[in-house]
Design an enzyme around this catalytic site. Structure first.
Site, PDB file in Angstrom:
ATOM      1  N   GLY A   1       0.880  -1.171   0.000  1.00 26.39           N
ATOM      2  CA  GLY A   1       0.000   0.000   0.000  1.00 26.39           C
ATOM      3  C   GLY A   1       0.909   1.209   0.000  1.00 26.39           C
ATOM      4  O   GLY A   1       1.902   1.239  -0.713  1.00 26.39           O
ATOM      5  N   GLU A   2       0.617   2.141   0.843  1.00 29.43           N
ATOM      6  CA  GLU A   2       1.463   3.332   0.965  1.00 29.43           C
ATOM      7  C   GLU A   2       1.950   3.382   2.411  1.00 29.43           C
ATOM      8  O   GLU A   2       1.162   3.574   3.331  1.00 29.43           O
ATOM      9  CB  GLU A   2       0.599   4.555   0.602  1.00 29.43           C
ATOM     10  CG  GLU A   2       1.338   5.682  -0.042  1.00 29.43           C
ATOM     11  CD  GLU A   2       2.325   5.288  -1.128  1.00 29.43           C
ATOM     12  OE1 GLU A   2       1.924   4.648  -2.112  1.00 29.43           O
ATOM     13  OE2 GLU A   2       3.513   5.609  -0.984  1.00 29.43           O
ATOM     14  N   SER A   3       3.254   3.171   2.601  1.00 31.80           N
ATOM     15  CA  SER A   3       3.786   3.059   3.965  1.00 31.80           C
ATOM     16  C   SER A   3       3.505   4.316   4.791  1.00 31.80           C
ATOM     17  O   SER A   3       3.212   4.220   5.993  1.00 31.80           O
ATOM     18  CB  SER A   3       5.287   2.769   3.929  1.00 31.80           C
ATOM     19  OG  SER A   3       5.959   3.743   3.157  1.00 31.80           O
TER      20      SER A   3
ATOM     21  N   CYS B   1       6.271  -5.320   0.786  1.00 30.85           N
ATOM     22  CA  CYS B   1       6.423  -4.009   0.144  1.00 30.85           C
ATOM     23  C   CYS B   1       6.273  -2.864   1.151  1.00 30.85           C
ATOM     24  O   CYS B   1       7.165  -2.665   1.973  1.00 30.85           O
ATOM     25  CB  CYS B   1       5.458  -3.918  -1.037  1.00 30.85           C
ATOM     26  SG  CYS B   1       5.986  -2.706  -2.243  1.00 30.85           S
TER      27      CYS B   1
ATOM     28  N   ARG C   1      12.979   3.257  -0.216  1.00 27.14           N
ATOM     29  CA  ARG C   1      11.622   3.300  -0.798  1.00 27.14           C
ATOM     30  C   ARG C   1      11.689   3.582  -2.289  1.00 27.14           C
ATOM     31  O   ARG C   1      12.587   4.284  -2.737  1.00 27.14           O
ATOM     32  CB  ARG C   1      10.803   4.436  -0.172  1.00 27.14           C
ATOM     33  CG  ARG C   1      10.289   4.160   1.190  1.00 27.14           C
ATOM     34  CD  ARG C   1       9.395   5.317   1.642  1.00 27.14           C
ATOM     35  NE  ARG C   1       8.131   5.348   0.917  1.00 27.14           N
ATOM     36  CZ  ARG C   1       7.371   6.446   0.810  1.00 27.14           C
ATOM     37  NH1 ARG C   1       7.737   7.576   1.343  1.00 27.14           N
ATOM     38  NH2 ARG C   1       6.235   6.373   0.162  1.00 27.14           N
TER      39      ARG C   1
ATOM     40  N   ILE D   1       6.059  -3.696  -7.320  1.00 30.59           N
ATOM     41  CA  ILE D   1       5.270  -2.497  -7.652  1.00 30.59           C
ATOM     42  C   ILE D   1       5.778  -1.322  -6.810  1.00 30.59           C
ATOM     43  O   ILE D   1       5.607  -1.326  -5.590  1.00 30.59           O
ATOM     44  CB  ILE D   1       3.768  -2.718  -7.360  1.00 30.59           C
ATOM     45  CG1 ILE D   1       3.251  -3.938  -8.123  1.00 30.59           C
ATOM     46  CG2 ILE D   1       2.956  -1.483  -7.727  1.00 30.59           C
ATOM     47  CD1 ILE D   1       1.871  -4.407  -7.686  1.00 30.59           C
ATOM     48  N   ARG D   2       6.420  -0.384  -7.450  1.00 31.55           N
ATOM     49  CA  ARG D   2       7.044   0.745  -6.729  1.00 31.55           C
ATOM     50  C   ARG D   2       7.725   0.225  -5.453  1.00 31.55           C
ATOM     51  O   ARG D   2       7.523   0.710  -4.349  1.00 31.55           O
ATOM     52  CB  ARG D   2       6.008   1.826  -6.399  1.00 31.55           C
ATOM     53  CG  ARG D   2       5.494   2.546  -7.655  1.00 31.55           C
ATOM     54  CD  ARG D   2       4.496   3.636  -7.320  1.00 31.55           C
ATOM     55  NE  ARG D   2       3.372   3.117  -6.571  1.00 31.55           N
ATOM     56  CZ  ARG D   2       3.094   3.424  -5.312  1.00 31.55           C
ATOM     57  NH1 ARG D   2       3.829   4.294  -4.677  1.00 31.55           N
ATOM     58  NH2 ARG D   2       2.062   2.887  -4.699  1.00 31.55           N
TER      59      ARG D   2
ATOM     60  N   HIS E   1       5.189  -9.038  -4.035  1.00 29.08           N
ATOM     61  CA  HIS E   1       3.801  -9.313  -3.623  1.00 29.08           C
ATOM     62  C   HIS E   1       3.349 -10.731  -3.973  1.00 29.08           C
ATOM     63  O   HIS E   1       2.646 -10.916  -4.980  1.00 29.08           O
ATOM     64  CB  HIS E   1       2.859  -8.342  -4.350  1.00 29.08           C
ATOM     65  CG  HIS E   1       3.033  -6.911  -3.974  1.00 29.08           C
ATOM     66  ND1 HIS E   1       2.314  -6.309  -2.975  1.00 29.08           N
ATOM     67  CD2 HIS E   1       3.847  -5.965  -4.480  1.00 29.08           C
ATOM     68  CE1 HIS E   1       2.669  -5.045  -2.870  1.00 29.08           C
ATOM     69  NE2 HIS E   1       3.601  -4.808  -3.774  1.00 29.08           N
TER      70      HIS E   1
ATOM     71  N   GLU F   1       0.954 -12.245  -2.836  1.00 29.68           N
ATOM     72  CA  GLU F   1      -0.523 -12.265  -2.802  1.00 29.68           C
ATOM     73  C   GLU F   1      -1.128 -11.854  -4.141  1.00 29.68           C
ATOM     74  O   GLU F   1      -2.323 -12.028  -4.357  1.00 29.68           O
ATOM     75  CB  GLU F   1      -1.035 -11.373  -1.657  1.00 29.68           C
ATOM     76  CG  GLU F   1      -1.008  -9.871  -1.890  1.00 29.68           C
ATOM     77  CD  GLU F   1       0.372  -9.229  -1.808  1.00 29.68           C
ATOM     78  OE1 GLU F   1       1.383  -9.947  -1.679  1.00 29.68           O
ATOM     79  OE2 GLU F   1       0.436  -7.980  -1.911  1.00 29.68           O
TER      80      GLU F   1
HETATM   81  N1  GLN Z   1       6.000   2.763  -2.724  1.00 27.37           N
HETATM   82  C1  GLN Z   1       5.189   2.347  -1.623  1.00 27.37           C
HETATM   83  C2  GLN Z   1       5.689   2.960  -0.308  1.00 27.37           C
HETATM   84  O1  GLN Z   1       6.662   3.613  -0.295  1.00 27.37           O
HETATM   85  C3  GLN Z   1       5.146   0.843  -1.503  1.00 27.37           C
HETATM   86  C4  GLN Z   1       4.469   0.252  -2.714  1.00 27.37           C
HETATM   87  C5  GLN Z   1       3.752  -1.038  -2.449  1.00 27.37           C
HETATM   88  O2  GLN Z   1       3.473  -1.419  -1.313  1.00 27.37           O
HETATM   89  N2  GLN Z   1       3.394  -1.689  -3.518  1.00 27.37           N
HETATM   90  O3  GLN Z   1       5.071   2.768   0.684  1.00 27.37           O
END
Ligand code: GLN
Length: 191
Positions: free
Chosen positions: A46-48, A78, A105, A134-135, A170, A172
């Site tokens: 998600g977004e940390s 992630c 990150r 993913i990112r 991921h 999942e």
């Molecule tokens: N870029 C996101 C972060 O810095 C992590 C991306 C992800 O969980 N797929 O939190």
């Protein structure tokens, strides 16, 4: 035994579904009471920064940290890996700060921020496992208490330190269930 998935933001449903398909009793963890009722917990992608902020606002950060320090199995994927790290190269904050790793990150830059590959990860399965990034972050340095499970292009993307598992990718989001089975075995041993 019940495995929780932190369900404040991000891809928690996919983890719940994977756990269910290996026959595991699961719980979406949103409150302190939920946290008291699980034997292990997955921190999803998600977004940390967002998950970290909600963890603080809901007063879950400290109790979760204490449970992990007391030995509750935890797996961060992630953004979840970023939450576990003691140090984040490009974020002035840190969150749970329980794993002796430094993470970067969005480490793969903007053009190639998502990619897929396959790797054999011996501790987890004898067969190649599909890895989706993913990112994604990677682990840029670590203490000698950390066991490296997988590297991609010489960057550490999966590691374990005792009861703490972290992956940049991921599982999942693939059909593969091996990582979830591996985490379940970590939780089984702890009961
Ligand atoms: N870029 C996101 C972060 O810095 C992590 C991306 C992800 O969980 N797929 O939190």
């Amino acid at each position: 035994m019940k495995i929780g998935v932190l369900s404040l933001q991000g891809g928690f449903i996919e983890h719940i579904n994977h756990l269910k398909s290996i026959g595991c009793d699961t719980l979406e963890v949103k409150t302190l009471c939920d946290l008291e009722n699980v034997n292990g917990i997955i921190l999803p992608g998600g977004e940390s920064t967002v998950i970290g902020k909600i963890l603080k606002e809901t007063n879950l950060l400290t109790p979760l940290r204490e449970k992990i320090l007391k030995g509750m199995p935890v797996w961060g994927t992630c953004a979840g890996m970023i939450l576990l790290a003691k140090e984040i190269e490009n974020d002035k904050n840190n969150y749970l700060s329980v794993m002796n790793i430094k993470v970067k990150r969005n480490a793969y830059g903007s053009q190639i921020d998502s990619f897929e590959t396959k790797k054999i990860i011996k501790e987890v399965s004898p067969n190649p496992i599909p890895l989706i990034f993913i990112r994604a972050p990677y682990i840029s340095s670590y203490d000698n208490t950390v066991n490296i499970l997988c590297e991609v292009n010489e960057n550490v993307v999966a590691a374990r330190e005792n009861n703490i598992l972290a992956t940049s990718f991921h599982p999942e989001l693939t059909e593969n269930l091996e990582f979830h089975k591996y985490f379940l075995s970590m939780c089984d041993k702890n009961v």
